[in-house]
Design a protein around this motif. Structure first.
Motif, short mmCIF file in Angstrom:
data_model
loop_
_atom_site.label_atom_id
_atom_site.label_comp_id
_atom_site.label_asym_id
_atom_site.label_seq_id
_atom_site.Cartn_x
_atom_site.Cartn_y
_atom_site.Cartn_z
N LEU A 51 0.84 -1.19 0.00
CA LEU A 51 0.00 0.00 0.00
C LEU A 51 0.88 1.24 0.00
O LEU A 51 1.80 1.36 0.81
N ARG A 52 0.57 2.19 -0.89
CA ARG A 52 1.43 3.36 -1.02
C ARG A 52 0.72 4.67 -0.69
O ARG A 52 1.35 5.66 -0.35
N VAL A 53 -0.61 4.70 -0.82
CA VAL A 53 -1.39 5.91 -0.57
C VAL A 53 -2.71 5.52 0.08
O VAL A 53 -3.28 4.47 -0.24
N GLY A 54 -3.20 6.36 1.00
CA GLY A 54 -4.50 6.13 1.60
C GLY A 54 -5.50 7.18 1.13
O GLY A 54 -5.13 8.33 0.85
N VAL A 55 -6.76 6.78 1.04
CA VAL A 55 -7.85 7.71 0.73
C VAL A 55 -8.90 7.55 1.81
O VAL A 55 -9.37 6.44 2.08
N LEU A 56 -9.25 8.66 2.45
CA LEU A 56 -10.24 8.66 3.54
C LEU A 56 -11.50 9.36 3.07
O LEU A 56 -11.45 10.50 2.58
N LYS A 95 3.07 7.67 4.93
CA LYS A 95 2.50 7.58 3.58
C LYS A 95 1.44 8.66 3.37
O LYS A 95 0.75 9.06 4.30
N PRO A 96 1.31 9.14 2.13
CA PRO A 96 0.33 10.20 1.85
C PRO A 96 -1.10 9.72 2.11
O PRO A 96 -1.44 8.56 1.85
N LEU A 97 -1.93 10.65 2.58
CA LEU A 97 -3.34 10.37 2.85
C LEU A 97 -4.17 11.48 2.21
O LEU A 97 -3.88 12.66 2.41
N ILE A 98 -5.20 11.09 1.48
CA ILE A 98 -6.04 12.03 0.74
C ILE A 98 -7.46 11.98 1.31
O ILE A 98 -8.01 10.89 1.48
N ALA A 99 -8.05 13.13 1.57
CA ALA A 99 -9.44 13.19 2.02
C ALA A 99 -10.35 13.45 0.81
O ALA A 99 -10.08 14.35 0.02
N ALA A 100 -11.40 12.65 0.69
CA ALA A 100 -12.42 12.85 -0.34
C ALA A 100 -13.70 13.28 0.36
O ALA A 100 -14.34 12.49 1.05
#
Length: 256
Positions: A51-56, A95-100
């Motif tokens: 896993l390289r990136v998370g999306v919340l 690791k990078p985390l992105i909020a949607a």
């Protein structure tokens, strides 16, 4: 799709871990159960090499309405150890985390988004820190982070009056990376995640680490912190491959 807990759904997608808050009946308000589940998902993101990136994101048309106020009088703020609200607001994720964000991202929900590295938001989404209206303080990053993300007087208006900030206005100030049509914030976040993971894993991780560790430092001190982190990257196989790919006019073939 696999669920770690009924209040949270996780879905690995080719290098991306999609984390969905799943208490739609309370606009995904965070209680102790959800906080623990999010913390576990973030630990999975950090420790799983695939896993390289998370999306919340949030289920039911809303991102998150903050902590569960019904549970607060007896359970307190749903923090996890020293990692803050839901194990995120005070964590230092590698690791990078992105909020949607669709719908509401308010109170602790806004603070969760502020703890992410990138934000996508739908046209009708909105952000707010209404803690003062509830006799509380935005103590999980709102009062600390927001004045650095928005013009000072705009941030103070939100903090002191509990006024909402519509997503289009947040985008104009640069708080939101991509503004989308309603229902498309997650799609945009996943596309951003793909763009991030298209690059060298080493370079991405170290770049984020440098930003985390040098924020607020003067230049001289910042270089002293940065250089021990960045110098080894220049000697990696990824750096050599990036240079070769550039000179050969092709896409890099990163080691996964």
């Amino acid at each position: 799709m696999d669920s770690q807990d009924p209040v949270l759904v996780t879905e690995p997608r080719a290098g991306i871990l999609l984390i969905t808050l799943n208490r739609p009946h309370v606009r995904n308000a965070v209680d102790a159960s959800l906080a623990g589940a999010v913390d576990a998902a973030l630990t999975r993101l950090e420790t799983d090499a695939s896993l390289r990136v998370g999306v919340l994101t949030g289920a039911g048309g809303h991102f998150c309405s903050g902590m569960d106020l019904k549970a607060f009088p007896t359970a307190g703020v749903p923090v996890v150890a020293d990692r803050g609200l839901a194990g995120l607001t005070r964590a230092r994720l590698r690791k990078p985390l992105i909020a949607a964000v669709e719908g509401a991202a308010v109170a602790g929900g806004f603070e969760l988004a502020l703890a992410c590295d990138l934000i996508t938001a739908a046209d009708s989404a909105f952000f707010a820190l209404p803690e003062v209206a509830r006799g509380l303080v935005a103590a999980e990053g709102g009062a600390i982070r927001l004045p650095g993300r928005l013009p000072y007087h705009v941030a103070m208006e939100l903090l002191l009056t509990a006024a909402p900030l519509p997503a289009p206005e947040a985008a104009r100030y640069g708080l939101v990376n991509q503004l989308t049509r309603d229902g498309e914030a997650l799609e945009a976040a996943l596309a951003l995640a793909d763009r991030v993971q298209a690059h060298s894993r080493d370079a991405v991780l170290v770049t984020k680490q440098i930003v985390q560790r040098t924020r607020g430092l003067d230049d001289h001190t910042a270089y002293a912190v940065q250089d021990p982190l960045s110098t080894p990257v220049f000697a990696t196989a990824s750096a050599a491959e990036g240079a070769r790919a550039f000179t050969e006019k092709r896409s890099p073939a990163w080691q996964r």
